[in-house]
Design an enzyme around this catalytic site. Structure first.
Site, PDB file in Angstrom:
ATOM      1  N   SER A  95       1.048  -0.665   0.393  1.00 15.32           N
ATOM      2  CA  SER A  95      -0.143  -0.075   0.209  1.00 15.32           C
ATOM      3  C   SER A  95       0.385   1.192   0.388  1.00 15.32           C
ATOM      4  O   SER A  95       0.272   2.409  -0.402  1.00 15.32           O
ATOM      5  CB  SER A  95      -0.988  -0.162   1.186  1.00 15.32           C
ATOM      6  OG  SER A  95       0.253   0.221   2.574  1.00 15.32           O
ATOM      7  N   HIS A 100       9.657  -1.400   2.103  1.00 11.32           N
ATOM      8  CA  HIS A 100       9.807  -1.409   3.513  1.00 11.32           C
ATOM      9  C   HIS A 100       9.999  -3.193   4.365  1.00 11.32           C
ATOM     10  O   HIS A 100       9.298  -3.775   3.633  1.00 11.32           O
ATOM     11  CB  HIS A 100       8.579  -0.890   4.360  1.00 11.32           C
ATOM     12  CG  HIS A 100       7.686  -1.011   3.656  1.00 11.32           C
ATOM     13  ND1 HIS A 100       7.071  -0.278   2.431  1.00 11.32           N
ATOM     14  CD2 HIS A 100       6.656  -1.539   3.806  1.00 11.32           C
ATOM     15  CE1 HIS A 100       5.774  -1.217   2.001  1.00 11.32           C
ATOM     16  NE2 HIS A 100       5.873  -1.322   2.643  1.00 11.32           N
TER      17      HIS A 100
HETATM   18  P1  AMP Z   1       2.795  -2.368   3.040  1.00 11.21           P
HETATM   19  O1  AMP Z   1       1.205  -2.707   3.423  1.00 11.21           O
HETATM   20  O2  AMP Z   1       3.570  -3.924   2.946  1.00 11.21           O
HETATM   21  O3  AMP Z   1       2.524  -1.437   2.297  1.00 11.21           O
HETATM   22  O4  AMP Z   1       2.602  -1.959   4.191  1.00 11.21           O
HETATM   23  C1  AMP Z   1       2.282  -0.581   4.670  1.00 11.21           C
HETATM   24  C2  AMP Z   1       3.046   0.155   6.043  1.00 11.21           C
HETATM   25  O5  AMP Z   1       2.562   1.370   5.995  1.00 11.21           O
HETATM   26  C3  AMP Z   1       1.037  -0.616   6.376  1.00 11.21           C
HETATM   27  O6  AMP Z   1       1.943  -1.243   8.218  1.00 11.21           O
HETATM   28  C4  AMP Z   1       0.793   1.049   6.890  1.00 11.21           C
HETATM   29  O7  AMP Z   1      -0.391   0.976   8.871  1.00 11.21           O
HETATM   30  C5  AMP Z   1       2.134   2.021   6.795  1.00 11.21           C
HETATM   31  N1  AMP Z   1       2.248   3.488   7.050  1.00 11.21           N
HETATM   32  C6  AMP Z   1       1.487   3.815   6.801  1.00 11.21           C
HETATM   33  N2  AMP Z   1       1.780   5.365   6.566  1.00 11.21           N
HETATM   34  C7  AMP Z   1       2.415   5.118   7.476  1.00 11.21           C
HETATM   35  C8  AMP Z   1       3.661   6.203   8.234  1.00 11.21           C
HETATM   36  N3  AMP Z   1       3.156   7.517   7.886  1.00 11.21           N
HETATM   37  N4  AMP Z   1       3.788   5.910   9.759  1.00 11.21           N
HETATM   38  C9  AMP Z   1       4.126   4.772   9.957  1.00 11.21           C
HETATM   39  N5  AMP Z   1       3.444   3.381   9.126  1.00 11.21           N
HETATM   40  C10 AMP Z   1       2.918   3.977   7.916  1.00 11.21           C
END
Ligand code: AMP
Ligand code: ZN
Length: 114
Positions: A95, A100
């Site tokens: 997302s 990461h």
């Molecule tokens: P993914 O679904 O693998 O792309 O993981 C994205 C992650 O980023 C999710 O677990 C979100 O909760 C996290 N996330 C999105 N925006 C932020 C933010 N501003 N600070 C910290 N974590 C975030």
């Protein structure tokens, strides 16, 4: 990549609870934690997906795993066990389009993942 939230965190334009930082890498608490410990380890440089990695990025990717170990030790989950996750692409659930490494721990994990 002005619109990328993780680049904004790297530049301190967006708030985050940062737990580790060095020249190439930063780690911060996930805003929507899925486990008692849920930390994201990211390269400071914007890389959109795992498919965009070049062979010259291999040391950087290896370093992310070393930082994940450091984070796991510092948060007390190294010995009991933890999970590392990198999602790539839509069906994986990616997302945020800046790679990461999720470091998850502090509870028993299920398998297969959802
Ligand atoms: P993914 O679904 O693998 O792309 O993981 C994205 C992650 O980023 C999710 O677990 C979100 O909760 C996290 N996330 C999105 N925006 C932020 C933010 N501003 N600070 C910290 N974590 C975030
Ligand atoms: Zn970015």
């Amino acid at each position: 990549m002005r619109e990328c939230v993780f680049c904004q965190i790297v530049r301190r334009e967006s708030p985050a609870y940062i737990v580790y930082e060095d020249d190439s890498t930063i780690a911060f608490k996930d805003i929507n934690p899925q486990a008692p410990v849920h930390i994201l380890v990211i390269p400071k440089r914007h890389i959109r997906t795992l498919l965009d990695i070049q062979s010259s990025d291999e040391p950087l990717l290896g370093h992310l795993f070393s930082v994940a170990n450091t984070v796991a030790r510092e948060h007390g989950i190294a010995q009991r066990g933890f999970r590392l996750v990198m999602n790539c692409g839509l069906e994986s659930g990616q997302s945020v389009w800046h790679i990461h490494l999720h470091v998850l721990g502090g509870r028993k994990m299920g398998w297969p993942p959802g």
